[in-house]
Write an enzyme that holds these catalytic residues in place. Structure first.
Site, short mmCIF file in Angstrom:
data_model
loop_
_atom_site.label_atom_id
_atom_site.label_comp_id
_atom_site.label_asym_id
_atom_site.label_seq_id
_atom_site.Cartn_x
_atom_site.Cartn_y
_atom_site.Cartn_z
N TYR A 175 35.57 43.03 41.44
CA TYR A 175 35.41 42.51 40.22
C TYR A 175 34.09 43.41 39.70
O TYR A 175 33.24 43.81 40.37
CB TYR A 175 34.98 41.21 39.92
CG TYR A 175 33.83 40.50 40.70
CD1 TYR A 175 32.46 40.50 40.35
CD2 TYR A 175 34.02 39.71 42.12
CE1 TYR A 175 31.37 40.01 41.00
CE2 TYR A 175 32.86 39.31 42.80
CZ TYR A 175 31.36 39.32 42.06
OH TYR A 175 30.69 39.01 42.64
N CYS A 176 34.10 43.75 38.36
CA CYS A 176 32.78 44.41 37.88
C CYS A 176 32.21 43.38 36.58
O CYS A 176 32.26 42.18 37.03
CB CYS A 176 33.17 45.69 37.18
SG CYS A 176 34.64 45.45 36.06
N TYR A 177 31.68 43.81 35.64
CA TYR A 177 31.28 42.95 34.44
C TYR A 177 32.06 42.43 33.87
O TYR A 177 32.21 40.83 33.63
CB TYR A 177 30.24 43.91 33.78
CG TYR A 177 28.92 44.27 34.29
CD1 TYR A 177 28.08 43.47 34.55
CD2 TYR A 177 28.91 45.84 34.85
CE1 TYR A 177 26.65 43.97 35.29
CE2 TYR A 177 27.93 46.26 35.50
CZ TYR A 177 26.76 45.21 35.41
OH TYR A 177 25.65 45.81 36.16
#
Length: 263
Positions: free
Chosen positions: A64-66
């Site tokens: 996951y990222c932002y």
């Protein structure tokens, strides 16, 4: 052909607790320090090569990222290196944050202290501990009604199960705490959840011969038909004659010969 997939938060939670998974947070380190999923490892330029080299290709990888965009490229990268199950979290950490974090002032000092003392994160009421037990499961197993009650009222996941397939109701039966059992039943816990051996909370209560718990579960409508993987029914595992009588009076008609015999 794209070999990675996107997962919703719900799907990610289910997969994460269903078995081993490499969960990677690829945001900047300051953001990671300020808040991240408890099971997440920070992914950066320094450890990327080592993770790719030393992780078995069969291990599922969830990134996951932002907001769920950059993680797609990273999922593709892991897929290109031969990882067979690669996932990007749809919506990123911003989508996951509300379900894994809560302000500390939303819970009492007593609950916060109990969580810390038992090595649970107070900002994540569904964090998993030993054997994938949650804080609610542990409080139920301890017979700690006050803590269990606040956890339920604060929104802790009531139907989660541990590594053995047991839920909080099983733990409450283990502690023989009728108040906690009622609390869970009043909040619609799955009373007929079968663990990895096929046993339900009723089967467990019957097997230890705790008649008050057996009666409480029967009155709440617990299903008497499930059997264990060894094909044992509630009648088969009854620990005492009195427990067997209790079950027979509930399961069989009043005019059944067995009931007339054991009455």
């Amino acid at each position: 052909m794209t070999q990675w997939q996107t997962l919703s938060v719900t799907e990610a939670e289910a997969m994460l607790y269903d078995g081993p998974m490499l969960l990677l947070d690829m945001r900047d380190f300051r953001s990671y320090l300020s808040g991240h999923h408890p099971a997440a490892l920070h992914l950066n330029d320094s450890n990327l090569r080592a993770l790719i080299k030393h992780t078995a290709r069969s291990v599922p990888v969830l990134i996951y990222c932002y907001h769920g965009h950059a993680s797609q490229d990273m999922a593709q990268l892991f897929s290109d290196f031969g990882f067979t199950s690669c996932y990007s979290l749809d919506g990123g950490y911003e989508a996951w944050y509300p379900s894994i974090s809560r302000p500390l002032d939303a819970i009492s000092h007593e609950l916060c202290g109990w969580l810390v003392d038992n090595e649970f994160d107070p900002t994540n009421l569904d964090q998993r501990g030993d054997n994938q037990n949650t804080a609610l499961m542990q409080a139920c197993r301890e017979g700690n009604f006050a803590i269990a009650h606040e956890l339920v009222m604060a929104g802790a996941g009531i139907d989660l199960v541990n590594k053995d397939g047991n839920n909080a109701l099983w733990m409450a039966c283990h502690s023989k705490n009728a108040r906690i059992v009622k609390l869970l039943l009043d909040n619609d816990i799955d009373m007929d959840q079968q663990n990895d051996h096929g046993a339900t909370a009723l089967i467990y209560a019957v097997s230890i011969g705790h008649n008050p718990l057996v009666a409480q579960l029967l009155e709440a409508g617990a299903d008497t038909s499930p059997t264990t993987l060894d094909d044992f029914s509630v009648l088969d595992v009854a620990a005492s004659t009195s427990t067997l009588r209790l079950l027979q009076h509930h399961i069989l008609p009043d005019n059944h010969p067995v009931n007339r015999f054991v009455a």
